[in-house]
Enzyme design. Structure first.
Site, PDB file in Angstrom:
ATOM      1  N   SER A   1       0.800  -1.227   0.000  1.00 30.48           N
ATOM      2  CA  SER A   1       0.000   0.000   0.000  1.00 30.48           C
ATOM      3  C   SER A   1       0.830   1.273   0.000  1.00 30.48           C
ATOM      4  O   SER A   1       0.302   2.354  -0.274  1.00 30.48           O
ATOM      5  CB  SER A   1      -0.934   0.012   1.215  1.00 30.48           C
ATOM      6  OG  SER A   1      -0.191  -0.107   2.418  1.00 30.48           O
TER       7      SER A   1
ATOM      8  N   ASP B   1      -1.915   8.948  10.399  1.00 33.69           N
ATOM      9  CA  ASP B   1      -1.342   7.694   9.893  1.00 33.69           C
ATOM     10  C   ASP B   1       0.155   7.902   9.732  1.00 33.69           C
ATOM     11  O   ASP B   1       0.588   8.735   8.938  1.00 33.69           O
ATOM     12  CB  ASP B   1      -1.995   7.353   8.558  1.00 33.69           C
ATOM     13  CG  ASP B   1      -1.517   6.032   7.955  1.00 33.69           C
ATOM     14  OD1 ASP B   1      -0.488   5.501   8.405  1.00 33.69           O
ATOM     15  OD2 ASP B   1      -2.166   5.553   7.015  1.00 33.69           O
TER      16      ASP B   1
ATOM     17  N   HIS C   1       1.511   5.433   5.938  1.00 32.13           N
ATOM     18  CA  HIS C   1       1.183   5.608   4.524  1.00 32.13           C
ATOM     19  C   HIS C   1       1.422   7.039   4.059  1.00 32.13           C
ATOM     20  O   HIS C   1       0.861   7.978   4.631  1.00 32.13           O
ATOM     21  CB  HIS C   1      -0.277   5.230   4.272  1.00 32.13           C
ATOM     22  CG  HIS C   1      -0.558   3.789   4.529  1.00 32.13           C
ATOM     23  ND1 HIS C   1      -1.071   3.338   5.733  1.00 32.13           N
ATOM     24  CD2 HIS C   1      -0.382   2.695   3.748  1.00 32.13           C
ATOM     25  CE1 HIS C   1      -1.205   2.023   5.676  1.00 32.13           C
ATOM     26  NE2 HIS C   1      -0.789   1.604   4.488  1.00 32.13           N
TER      27      HIS C   1
END
Length: 382
Positions: free
Chosen positions: A186, A354, A357
Site C-alpha cells: 500500500s 497515519d 502511509h
C-alpha cells in the site's frame, strides 16, 4: 467497360466499409465502446450485456448470460455500465474484440465499484482500481487477432463493472514498449483518481521522474500485499508474461510480511523473494530491490530519523548481494531526507493520523529519492 468496372469496384468498397457498427470493416486505429442499456455517446459503439460475440461484428461478450446491464452515477459514458457476474483472470466471461495483431493502448473506465481489477489475455492488467468511474490505461500486445478482457476482483462481494473502453493501436509489432514493472504494497500501489488522489504510493508517482520516451511504468503493487501473495496470486504471473530483456522489475515488500497474522517468517520471506528474483532474471530482465521507508515518527530524541531495523531490511540487503540485483536502500535514503526536514514536515508527508502511509506529496518525495539513487548508480535508462 472501364467505367463499369470502376463502378462495380466502388460498390464493393461501400459494401465492405459501410457498416459503422462493424469494427472489423474499416480496421480503424481507435475503437470506442460504451457499455450498458442507456443512450450511446457520440463516437462510441454501444454494447449491452446481452450482446453476444459475433464474428461478423467483431465484438461482443463470450457468455452474455453472465453479464448484466446496470446504472452508474457518472455522466456520459459513465452513466451506465455492465456488470460481470462471473470473473477471475482465467474466466471465459470476457468482452472480445477482433483486432489486427499489434501493440494497443487500452483505456478502461469502470462503473460504480468499490475495488476491481482488470484482466486480459488470462492475466491481471490493472490491479485494484477504486472509486466510481475510475480510469486507467495499459499497453497490451495482441498476437492472436483478438483481445479478451474482463473486470474482476478486486474486493470480494462487490460489483465489478465496466462503463467504457477505448482501444488505440500503437504499433504493428505486438511487443510492449520498454517497461518498468513495480511490485509492492500500500505504500507503493496506485490510488484513484491517479492524477489527484490524496493518498498515493511511490510507484504511482514514479512516472513523474522517468523519461516516458524510454519507459512505461506498470504498477502491479497492491495494498496489504506480502511476498507470498504477490508471487502466488497472479501479480507476478502478469509480469512474467510480458517482461523481457531491457525491462526492470522494482520490488519493495516487507512491511506486511512482518505482521504475525500472515505467518510468514523472515526466512520464508527471503526465499519467496529469491524465487521471484530468479524467475524475472530468467526472462532476461533486471531486478531492482528497494527497502521500505520507516514510519513518520521514527525520530530519536536528537531529531535523527532512523528505522534500519524495520521490515526485514537486513534480508533485502542480503538478497541484493547474493542474487546480484540492483538495490535502492530507500529506508536509509528517506530517513536522511526526513532528518533534513525535521519531524513536523515529515509528518506532513504522511496521511492524517497515519504514520505509515505517505500522502501524495510524500509518495512523490519517495519516488524522487528512488530515481535519484538509480541515476547516481548509473543504471541504464535512468
Amino acid at each position: 467497360m472501364k467505367k463499369w468496372m470502376a463502378a462495380v469496384f466502388v460498390m464493393m468498397l461501400m459494401l465492405c466499409f459501410g457498416g459503422i457498427e462493424n469494427v472489423k470493416a474499416a480496421e480503424p486505429k481507435v475503437y470506442q465502446f460504451d457499455f450498458g442499456s442507456g443512450s450511446m455517446e457520440p463516437g462510441y459503439i454501444g454494447v449491452r450485456a446481452s450482446d453476444r460475440y459475433d464474428r461478423s461484428k467483431g465484438y461482443g461478450f463470450q457468455t452474455p448470460e453472465n453479464m448484466r446491464d446496470v446504472a452508474a452515477s457518472g455522466a456520459g459514458v459513465k452513466s451506465d455500465a455492465v456488470q460481470f457476474l462471473a470473473y477471475g483472470t482465467k474466466s471465459n466471461n470476457t468482452f472480445n474484440v477482433d483486432l489486427p495483431n499489434g501493440l494497443y493502448e487500452v483505456k478502461v473506465t469502470l462503473g460504480n465499484t468499490a475495488r476491481a481489477s482488470v484482466a486480459a489475455e488470462g492475466v491481471f492488467q490493472v490491479i485494484n482500481m477504486t472509486g466510481d468511474g475510475a480510469e486507467d490505461t495499459f499497453q497490451i500486445p495482441v498476437t492472436d487477432g483478438q483481445l479478451n478482457l474482463l473486470v474482476t476482483e478486486g474486493k470480494a462481494g462487490t460489483a465489478f463493472t465496466l462503463s467504457a473502453l477505448k482501444i488505440k493501436k500503437l504499433s504493428d509489432q505486438p511487443v510492449t514498449n520498454r517497461t518498468i514493472y513495480v511490485g509492492g504494497d500500500s505504500t507503493v500501489c496506485n490510488y484513484y483518481p491517479l492524477n489527484s488522489s490524496k493518498q498515493a504510493g511511490w510507484g504511482q508517482m514514479l512516472p513523474h521522474y522517468i523519461d516516458k520516451h524510454t519507459f512505461q511504468v506498470r504498477n502491479m503493487a497492491s495494498g496489504g500485499q506480502i511476498a507470498r501473495g504477490f508471487r502466488n496470486d497472479g501479480q507476478l504471473e502478469a509480469i512474467l508474461k510480458y517482461i523481457k530483456p531491457g525491462d526492470y522489475f522494482m520490488l519493495q515488500l516487507g512491511i506486511n510480511d512482518t505482521n504475525p497474522k500472515h505467518k510468514e517468517s523472515e526466512a520464508e520471506f527471503k526465499e519467496v523473494m529469491r524465487d521471484m528474483i530468479r524467475q524475472v532474471k530468467a526472462k532476461g530482465a533486471d531486478v531492482i530491490l528497494s527497502t521500505p521507508q520507516g514510519r513518520a515518527t521514527d525520530f530519536t530524541s536528537e531529531g535523527i530519523h532512523s528505522s534500519v531495523n524495520r521490515w526485514y531490511r537486513a534480508s533485502i540487503l542480503a538478497l541484493a548481494e547474493e542474487e546480484k540485483t540492483y538495490l535502492i536502500d530507500l529506508n536509509v535514503l528517506s530517513s536522511a531526507y526526513f532528518t533534513s526536514i525535521g519531524p513536523e514536515r515529515t509528518l506532513g508527508l504522511y496521511m492524517d493520523g497515519d504514520t505509515l502511509h505517505p500522502n501524495r506529496a510524500g509518495a512523490d518525495a519517495l519516488a524522487r529519492l528512488a530515481v535519484q539513487e538509480l541515476k547516481r548508480q548509473g543504471i541504464a535508462g535512468f
